[in-house]
Design an enzyme around this catalytic site. Structure first.
Site, mmCIF file in Angstrom:
data_model
loop_
_atom_site.group_PDB
_atom_site.id
_atom_site.type_symbol
_atom_site.label_atom_id
_atom_site.label_comp_id
_atom_site.label_asym_id
_atom_site.label_seq_id
_atom_site.Cartn_x
_atom_site.Cartn_y
_atom_site.Cartn_z
ATOM 1 N N HIS A 1 25.568 34.247 58.310
ATOM 2 C CA HIS A 1 25.824 32.951 58.935
ATOM 3 C C HIS A 1 27.247 32.843 59.489
ATOM 4 O O HIS A 1 28.206 33.321 58.894
ATOM 5 C CB HIS A 1 25.581 31.827 57.930
ATOM 6 N N ASP A 2 27.338 32.243 60.664
ATOM 7 C CA ASP A 2 28.610 31.918 61.313
ATOM 8 C C ASP A 2 29.410 33.135 61.746
ATOM 9 O O ASP A 2 30.597 33.017 62.063
ATOM 10 C CB ASP A 2 29.480 31.029 60.406
ATOM 11 N N GLY B 1 29.400 36.216 55.677
ATOM 12 C CA GLY B 1 29.549 35.034 56.519
ATOM 13 C C GLY B 1 30.928 34.916 57.142
ATOM 14 O O GLY B 1 31.926 35.377 56.595
#
Length: 268
Positions: free
Chosen positions: A118-119, A136
């Protein structure tokens, strides 16, 4: 051609000349660009955006919710640019409220079993070799190459035109244009072969060499090295880009390995 054995949500937006092979599942709120090939047994979850002329190989999972305990179901995206290849069993997860989007750029090669959490922000023309694992919030800049079975810690930043050896643990930021290897991950030279292949002039490569000689080989603390580079070398786009990367680093940059001899071109 779209196989009758694929499951495609009626709200998915499928571009022209897209191929979707049997047993793939395309969820609601997915956009797939023209000419992309989604092979068998691929799952593309909601809020995924796939560019044009991509190749998604069997077993890949794109847009799954993040493996983050703070995630509460907020609307976020997973984006892949044009002409990118995603090989077997790659996982690319959606973002969180930090950046709202996980991004993989155009003309990338994400090899089998790699994970983009994520991200993450992965630039253009990046190669992640087999089983590279990005935690992340990792940023990988354009033209970086990360060797197989390497892992990047959360919030690390890998600069553009870097080459990182396989099985590396990326715990610190890796500034642009360098080669990195060993444990702990260390500077072992500039990526002069890669830079030459991408059209960098001999003069620019020499400038990069001088900057990193001061920073790593002369064994100054980073703040002192930055002062020396600013005072000794004229301001150029390349110099200022490297110094800007170093100054913005919040977790610190890699160091030169204590056993390295010579300035660069260390074999690994």
């Amino acid at each position: 051609m779209i196989s009758n054995l694929a499951h495609i949500h009626p709200n998915a937006q499928i571009g022209a000349n897209v191929t979707i092979d049997p047993f793939s599942v395309i969820h609601d709120d997915v956009v797939i660009g023209d000419g992309t090939h989604v092979m068998s047994n691929v799952t593309i979850f909601s809020a995924s955006r796939i560019g044009k002329n991509c190749n998604i190989f069997p077993g890949a999972v794109i847009g799954a919710v993040p493996q983050d305990l703070k995630y509460r179901g907020e609307y976020t995206l997973a984006e892949i640019g044009d002409n990118t290849t995603v090989r077997e069993c790659v996982t690319i997860h959606r973002g969180t409220t930090d950046k709202n989007t996980t991004k993989v750029g155009s003309n990338c090669l994400i090899m089998a079993y790699a994970h983009v959490a994520h991200d993450c922000v992965v630039g253009n023309n990046v190669i992640l070799a087999n089983s590279v694992q990005l935690a992340g919030h990792v940023t990988i800049d354009d033209y970086a190459i990360i060797g197989g079975m390497s892992a990047a810690h959360q919030f690390t930043h890998v600069g553009k035109h870097t080459y990182i050896a396989g099985m590396s643990a990326i715990r610190k930021d890796v500034p642009p244009y360098v080669k990195a290897a060993r444990e702990p991950l260390s500077y072992v030279g500039i990526n002069n072969v890669g830079l030459s292949r991408r059209g960098y002039s001999k003069e620019t490569i020499e400038e990069i060499f001088k900057i990193y000689h001061i920073l790593f080989v002369e064994k100054h603390i980073v703040s002192k090295a930055v002062e020396l580079i600013e005072s000794m070398l004229p301001s150029t786009e390349t110099r200022d880009e490297i110094l800007g990367f170093i100054k913005k680093s919040e977790i610190g940059i890699i160091k030169r390995h204590s056993q390295t001899s010579g300035d660069e071109d260390i074999a690994f």
